[in-house]
Design a protein around this motif. Structure first.
Motif, mmCIF file in Angstrom:
data_model
loop_
_atom_site.group_PDB
_atom_site.id
_atom_site.type_symbol
_atom_site.label_atom_id
_atom_site.label_comp_id
_atom_site.label_asym_id
_atom_site.label_seq_id
_atom_site.Cartn_x
_atom_site.Cartn_y
_atom_site.Cartn_z
ATOM 1 N N ARG A 22 50.087 36.187 37.147
ATOM 2 C CA ARG A 22 49.536 37.498 37.300
ATOM 3 C C ARG A 22 50.271 38.269 38.778
ATOM 4 N N GLY A 25 47.936 42.588 40.115
ATOM 5 C CA GLY A 25 46.765 42.982 39.106
ATOM 6 C C GLY A 25 46.572 43.069 37.901
ATOM 7 N N TRP A 72 39.711 33.369 29.503
ATOM 8 C CA TRP A 72 39.263 32.167 30.042
ATOM 9 C C TRP A 72 39.987 31.905 31.585
ATOM 10 N N GLU A 74 42.759 33.844 31.447
ATOM 11 C CA GLU A 74 44.126 35.168 31.969
ATOM 12 C C GLU A 74 42.757 35.700 32.906
ATOM 13 N N GLN A 75 41.052 35.889 32.828
ATOM 14 C CA GLN A 75 39.879 36.176 33.775
ATOM 15 C C GLN A 75 39.900 34.848 35.314
ATOM 16 N N GLU A 76 40.438 33.764 35.342
ATOM 17 C CA GLU A 76 40.214 33.040 36.505
ATOM 18 C C GLU A 76 41.053 34.108 37.577
ATOM 19 N N LEU A 78 43.030 36.658 36.710
ATOM 20 C CA LEU A 78 42.777 38.044 38.070
ATOM 21 C C LEU A 78 41.923 37.822 38.800
ATOM 22 N N CYS A 79 40.449 37.108 38.788
ATOM 23 C CA CYS A 79 40.246 37.187 40.169
ATOM 24 C C CYS A 79 39.823 36.440 40.508
ATOM 25 N N PHE A 80 41.092 35.608 40.889
ATOM 26 C CA PHE A 80 41.313 34.623 42.141
ATOM 27 C C PHE A 80 41.712 35.293 43.045
ATOM 28 N N VAL A 81 41.323 34.761 44.762
ATOM 29 C CA VAL A 81 41.376 35.858 45.863
ATOM 30 C C VAL A 81 42.211 34.403 46.563
#
Length: 116
Positions: A22, A25, A72, A74-76, A78-81
């Motif tokens: 990642r 973004g 899923w 990739e989405q995890e 991308l959304c990781f903060v």
């Protein structure tokens, strides 16, 4: 292998799932076209190099995490903060069981690293 001075990441892969990075973004996929080691006598490792930058997150995982595909994952990513990539890896291990679509049980290994 990550050179902590230059940020250069060397990845050797043989029949492995893609490595995800990642960066700013977006997801970069490092795929492998070689066969798994042990299938044939003369299988060689495929080498890829990427220069990692501050804030980049590297995600490597075994095929056991892929029962539900890579979308899923990739989405995890991308959304990781935050910066607790151990928590990210543990979450992916737990969630991989919920995303399995093939009815099999497989071992799941996940490695996550962030360039600080």
């Amino acid at each position: 292998n990550i050179n902590l001075e230059t940020g250069k990441l060397d990845i050797l892969k043989a029949g492995a799932p893609p490595t995800l990075i990642r960066r700013e973004g977006k997801i970069e996929r490092i795929n492998c076209s070689s066969l798994p080691v042990g299938i044939l006598n003369d299988v060689s490792f495929e080498k890829n190099s990427v220069t990692m930058k501050k804030g980049d997150i590297l995600l490597m995982f075994s095929d056991g995490a892929l029962g539900g595909g890579t979308q899923w994952l990739e989405q995890e990513l991308l959304c990781f903060v935050g910066d607790d990539v151990q928590m990210l890896a543990e979450r992916i291990v737990r969630e991989s069981k919920n995303h399995r679509m093939d009815g099999r049980d497989d071992d799941v290994t996940v490695i996550a690293a962030m360039v600080a």
